[in-house]
Design an enzyme around this catalytic site. Structure first.
Site, mmCIF file in Angstrom:
data_model
loop_
_atom_site.group_PDB
_atom_site.id
_atom_site.type_symbol
_atom_site.label_atom_id
_atom_site.label_comp_id
_atom_site.label_asym_id
_atom_site.label_seq_id
_atom_site.Cartn_x
_atom_site.Cartn_y
_atom_site.Cartn_z
ATOM 1 N N GLU A 74 -52.030 -15.008 -22.401
ATOM 2 C CA GLU A 74 -51.370 -14.130 -23.915
ATOM 3 C C GLU A 74 -50.041 -13.281 -23.623
ATOM 4 O O GLU A 74 -49.334 -13.369 -24.545
ATOM 5 C CB GLU A 74 -52.487 -12.833 -24.177
ATOM 6 C CG GLU A 74 -52.260 -12.103 -25.687
ATOM 7 C CD GLU A 74 -52.290 -13.101 -26.773
ATOM 8 O OE1 GLU A 74 -51.236 -13.190 -27.576
ATOM 9 O OE2 GLU A 74 -53.063 -13.912 -26.886
ATOM 10 N N GLU A 81 -42.919 -16.338 -27.360
ATOM 11 C CA GLU A 81 -42.557 -15.884 -28.965
ATOM 12 C C GLU A 81 -41.495 -15.088 -29.123
ATOM 13 O O GLU A 81 -40.511 -15.531 -29.805
ATOM 14 C CB GLU A 81 -43.703 -15.357 -29.630
ATOM 15 C CG GLU A 81 -45.071 -16.198 -29.886
ATOM 16 C CD GLU A 81 -46.098 -15.619 -30.382
ATOM 17 O OE1 GLU A 81 -46.162 -14.290 -30.666
ATOM 18 O OE2 GLU A 81 -47.091 -16.005 -30.980
#
Length: 131
Positions: A74, A81
């Protein structure tokens, strides 16, 4: 330079400064990333169930491995991103989409592995409790 200084441009000068930045990153993940909060909740529940069901040392190692694997995935997904969005100024780019999709796929694979490990460890114990 204090670890809270968001304008640092050089290298960290000592371990505590580096650790301060790392803690800042963890706090940012928990505050800003909804999925990280879900992963944290799932991890806490898995640890609680493991404690209640008295899993053995080997099973604790597997549980901790998959929890930290999901967390690491994560974190890397969020980095992917952020960096790709920065590079394309939030405009659509097919290569950025590919990078984001692959990073998200890594999180999904890690999460599926965590679920499988949880099932392998917890289901037999739960069945024995029901009997």
């Amino acid at each position: 330079m204090d670890s809270r200084d968001k304008h640092q441009t050089g290298k960290n000068h000592h371990l505590l400064q580096a650790m301060g930045h790392a803690v800042d990153g963890i706090i940012t993940m928990l505050r800003e990333e909804r999925n990280m909060r879900y992963h944290t909740l799932a991890a806490v529940l898995a640890l609680l169930v493991g404690w209640l069901l008295k899993v053995d040392a080997n099973e604790w190692l597997w549980l901790l491995l998959v929890i930290f694997l999901v967390f690491a995935a994560e974190f890397l997904n969020t980095v992917t991103e952020a960096v790709t969005d920065l590079l394309v100024s939030h405009h659509y780019n097919v290569e950025v989409k590919k990078a984001k999709d692959v990073a998200a796929g890594g999180v999904l694979i890690a999460a599926c592995f965590a679920v499988l490990v949880g099932l392998i460890i917890f289901v037999p114990r739960i069945i024995n409790l029901i009997r």
